[in-house]
Motif scaffolding. Structure first.
Motif, short mmCIF file in Angstrom:
data_model
loop_
_atom_site.label_atom_id
_atom_site.label_comp_id
_atom_site.label_asym_id
_atom_site.label_seq_id
_atom_site.Cartn_x
_atom_site.Cartn_y
_atom_site.Cartn_z
N VAL A 177 35.77 29.99 35.74
CA VAL A 177 36.56 28.96 36.02
C VAL A 177 38.18 29.44 35.93
O VAL A 177 38.34 30.23 35.25
N ILE A 178 38.82 29.17 37.01
CA ILE A 178 40.08 29.62 37.25
C ILE A 178 41.01 28.46 37.00
O ILE A 178 40.68 27.43 37.56
N SER A 179 42.12 28.54 36.07
CA SER A 179 42.88 27.57 35.77
C SER A 179 43.99 27.53 37.07
O SER A 179 44.17 28.24 38.00
N PRO A 180 44.24 26.10 37.35
CA PRO A 180 45.14 25.90 38.60
C PRO A 180 46.50 26.65 38.57
O PRO A 180 47.14 26.66 39.61
N VAL A 181 46.88 27.19 37.27
CA VAL A 181 48.14 27.97 37.32
C VAL A 181 48.11 29.24 37.80
O VAL A 181 47.23 29.91 37.77
N LEU A 231 41.11 31.36 46.54
CA LEU A 231 41.18 32.57 46.86
C LEU A 231 40.18 33.50 46.38
O LEU A 231 39.47 34.33 46.95
N MET A 232 40.06 33.32 44.80
CA MET A 232 39.02 34.08 44.21
C MET A 232 37.65 33.64 44.66
O MET A 232 36.77 34.53 44.70
N ALA A 233 37.54 32.50 44.98
CA ALA A 233 36.26 31.87 45.35
C ALA A 233 35.82 32.39 46.86
O ALA A 233 34.65 33.08 47.17
N VAL A 234 36.76 32.74 47.47
CA VAL A 234 36.55 33.12 49.01
C VAL A 234 36.26 34.53 49.19
O VAL A 234 35.28 35.18 49.41
N GLN A 235 37.03 35.26 47.93
CA GLN A 235 36.94 36.95 48.13
C GLN A 235 35.29 36.93 47.34
O GLN A 235 34.56 38.04 47.70
N ASP A 236 34.93 36.20 46.54
CA ASP A 236 33.48 36.21 45.96
C ASP A 236 32.57 36.09 47.03
O ASP A 236 31.67 36.97 47.28
N ALA A 237 32.83 35.11 47.89
CA ALA A 237 32.01 34.84 49.16
C ALA A 237 31.93 36.11 50.10
O ALA A 237 30.97 36.46 50.51
N VAL A 238 33.15 36.78 50.25
CA VAL A 238 33.10 37.98 51.23
C VAL A 238 32.47 38.94 50.69
O VAL A 238 31.40 39.79 51.34
N ARG A 264 38.64 39.43 35.99
CA ARG A 264 39.12 39.48 34.53
C ARG A 264 40.87 39.61 34.67
O ARG A 264 41.37 38.92 33.75
N ARG A 265 41.22 40.39 35.75
CA ARG A 265 42.63 40.58 35.48
C ARG A 265 43.39 39.20 35.86
O ARG A 265 44.49 38.84 35.33
N VAL A 266 42.91 38.38 36.68
CA VAL A 266 43.42 37.09 37.13
C VAL A 266 43.45 36.20 35.69
O VAL A 266 44.47 35.50 35.37
N GLN A 267 42.38 36.08 35.31
CA GLN A 267 42.01 35.48 34.12
C GLN A 267 42.99 35.81 32.87
O GLN A 267 43.77 34.86 32.33
N ALA A 268 43.14 37.05 32.68
CA ALA A 268 43.96 37.44 31.77
C ALA A 268 45.42 37.26 32.16
O ALA A 268 46.10 36.62 30.95
N ASP A 269 46.10 37.00 33.09
CA ASP A 269 47.27 36.63 33.49
C ASP A 269 47.40 35.02 33.15
O ASP A 269 48.37 34.41 32.53
N GLN A 270 46.51 34.37 33.39
CA GLN A 270 46.44 32.81 33.21
C GLN A 270 46.18 32.58 31.82
O GLN A 270 46.93 31.63 31.44
N VAL A 271 45.59 33.29 30.94
CA VAL A 271 45.68 33.22 29.67
C VAL A 271 46.84 33.28 28.80
O VAL A 271 47.37 32.94 27.87
N ARG A 272 47.47 34.55 29.40
CA ARG A 272 49.01 34.77 28.91
C ARG A 272 49.92 33.73 29.34
O ARG A 272 50.70 33.31 28.33
N ILE A 273 49.89 33.01 30.30
CA ILE A 273 50.89 31.83 30.46
C ILE A 273 50.56 30.96 29.56
O ILE A 273 51.29 30.00 29.00
N GLU A 274 48.92 30.26 29.44
CA GLU A 274 48.58 29.16 28.50
C GLU A 274 49.34 29.75 27.20
O GLU A 274 49.72 28.78 26.49
N ARG A 275 49.08 30.84 26.52
CA ARG A 275 49.55 31.29 25.21
C ARG A 275 51.43 30.85 25.47
O ARG A 275 51.65 30.43 24.23
N GLN A 276 51.82 31.23 26.29
CA GLN A 276 53.42 30.99 26.22
C GLN A 276 53.57 29.80 26.26
O GLN A 276 54.55 29.03 25.31
N ALA A 277 52.71 28.82 26.99
CA ALA A 277 53.07 27.53 27.03
C ALA A 277 52.76 27.01 25.56
O ALA A 277 53.45 26.17 25.18
N ARG A 278 51.84 27.30 24.98
CA ARG A 278 51.30 26.83 23.68
C ARG A 278 52.39 27.22 22.64
O ARG A 278 52.98 26.24 21.85
#
Ligand SMILES: Cc1cc2nc3c(=O)[nH]c(=O)nc-3n(C[C@H](O)[C@H](O)[C@H](O)COP(=O)(O)OP(=O)(O)OC[C@H]3O[C@@H](n4cnc5c(N)ncnc54)[C@H](O)[C@@H]3O)c2cc1C
Length: 395
Positions: free
Chosen positions: A278-282, A288-295, A327-341
């Motif tokens: 699951v990718i966060s909307p941020v 894009l990730m789902a389409v690349q999985d499909a390819v 993993r890389r995309v989710q790591a970026d999203q986790v970082r933004i979540e942490r900053q917001a928290r």
């Protein structure tokens, strides 16, 4: 997308969709340059882009301490140097329509998968329910692309591990005015306790207002006034229409999640898209990730399905190729979540570091960041064999 790519290659595909149509609001509307180039390669971009859409050129974030344009897609060397913002329902209607025209392919809507069929330790098909009752459907492979609350993931006992989202989002719409800033496209506005995502589109502004996780009952109790006040303070040019948000019933609550399953497959079954991760909307890159999985999945699965069959190695190869990017995309999203928290907990709003402000003033840096967002950390190419398959394929 996977159903279309496989169907185009000559695999007989049945696509099951639980709902009668794709008309749901707030599902993410962004088609990145990667997706547009892929559609162009498949001969579909021109007719898709004849449908109403907004061409977003910039991705920016704003804080009380200043604004930063992190990505300028206009600097990309591609005819599709923008993110096309189009209601996802229109995109899915378009693609499903093209899929259903392929020989040997069928789209069943109002068909909800309720169980997996198994034999000798392998998934061999699904049971689904429609208006006429329950049916069993057998196949060489089942692909679970049933989204963040994936039923098939649960049935296959492949738990998704949360990586720690700390917010939820309330979505609603506000009208567009001709006087709105012409360069407002995809913008994030950070305050102390909340952030707001603003997305342009052919149907006006989509607004996503963050709440601390589990904060919905309290927010509902407080009513829409605090939301209006936040928008008035942080996006003053919207303040002439925030009164149009009158009631909580005009909002949709979406629980933000960032999670991933450890193994994306069982013998005879493959998870892709939000079902696997699951990718966060941020960041707006779930589609894009789902389409690349499909390819990537199509590259591996088409020869197997048209030939010897899908082995566990083939399924693992799909995961191996896609997981590093996810993993890389989710790591970026986790970082933004942490900053917001952290901002919420310390009372100090997020501020763009001085260095970031400095370097994003350089056009080349904004182009590089646009490239990263436009194509993701990885840029999987459709295999030449799949790209050249005629649309009048074998069954
Ligand atoms: C609030 C919000 C905003 C977002 N904004 C963006 C954005 O701006 N840009 C972006 O790129 N991404 C965005 N995303 C993420 C993006 O929507 C997802 O990453 C993407 O849609 C995943 O695609 P998918 O095909 O894996 O799953 P989905 O799009 O969720 O599709 C799953 C499909 O499976 C069907 N289904 C479910 N269960 C069954 C069943 N049992 N039987 C049959 N069918 C079933 C569903 O009806 C649905 O049509 C956002 C997500 C959220 C929650």
């Amino acid at each position: 997308m996977l159903a279309y790519l496989l169907g185009r290659a000559g695999v007989a595909v049945t696509l099951l969709e639980a709902h009668q149509d794709f008309d749901r609001d707030f599902r993410g509307d962004s088609l990145h340059p990667y997706t547009l180039e892929l559609l162009d390669q498949l001969g579909l971009a021109q007719s898709l882009l004849a449908l109403p859409h907004h061409k977003a050129r910039y991705f920016r974030f704003h804080t009380p301490a200043g604004s930063v344009t992190t990505a300028d897609y206009g600097r990309l060397r591609t005819p599709f140097n923008y993110v096309a913002l189009m209601p996802q329902a229109r995109f899915l209607d378009f693609l499903a329509g093209r899929f259903a025209e392929l020989p040997g392919c069928r789209l069943l809507t109002g068909a909800k998968v309720t169980d997996l069929l198994r034999a000798d330790g392998r998934v061999t098909g699904v049971r689904y329910r429609d208006k006429d009752g329950e049916h069993d459907l057998h196949g060489g492979l089942v692909v679970a692309s049933d989204g963040r609350f994936s039923k098939l993931r649960r049935l296959a006992d492949l738990p998704a591990h949360s990586l720690g989202a700390s917010s939820d989002l309330l979505w609603f719409r506000l009208p567009h005015h001709d006087s709105d800033p012409p360069d407002a496209d995809v913008d994030l506005f950070f305050g102390r306790d909340h952030y707001v995502g603003l997305l342009a589109g052919p149907r006006g502004w989509q607004v996503g207002y963050s709440l601390p996780k589990g904060g919905y009952p309290a927010a509902r109790e407080a009513g829409v006034e605090p939301i209006r006040a936040f928008l008035n303070q942080h996006i003053p040019w919207l303040s002439d229409r925030t009164h149009l948000l009158v009631d909580f019933t005009e909002t949709t609550l979406l629980s933000v999640d960032i999670s991933r399953v450890a193994q994306w497959w069982r013998p005879g079954l493959l998870l892709i898209g939000d079902a696997a991760h699951v990718i966060s909307p941020v960041g707006g890159n779930g589609i894009l990730m789902a389409v690349q999985d499909a390819v990537v999945a199509a590259n591996h699965l088409a020869p197997a399905l048209l030939g010897p069959g899908v082995t566990d190695d083939v399924l693992q190869a799909v995961q191996d190729e896609r997981e590093p990017a996810i993993r890389r995309v989710q790591a970026d999203q986790v970082r933004i979540e942490r900053q917001a928290r952290r901002a919420r907990e310390t009372g100090r709003p997020i501020a763009p570091p001085a260095l970031l402000k400095l370097i994003t003033a350089i056009p080349g840096v904004r182009a590089r960041s646009a490239r990263a967002n436009a194509y993701g950390p990885d840029r999987p190419a459709l295999s030449p064999a799949l790209a050249s398959f005629p649309t009048t394929a074998r069954t």
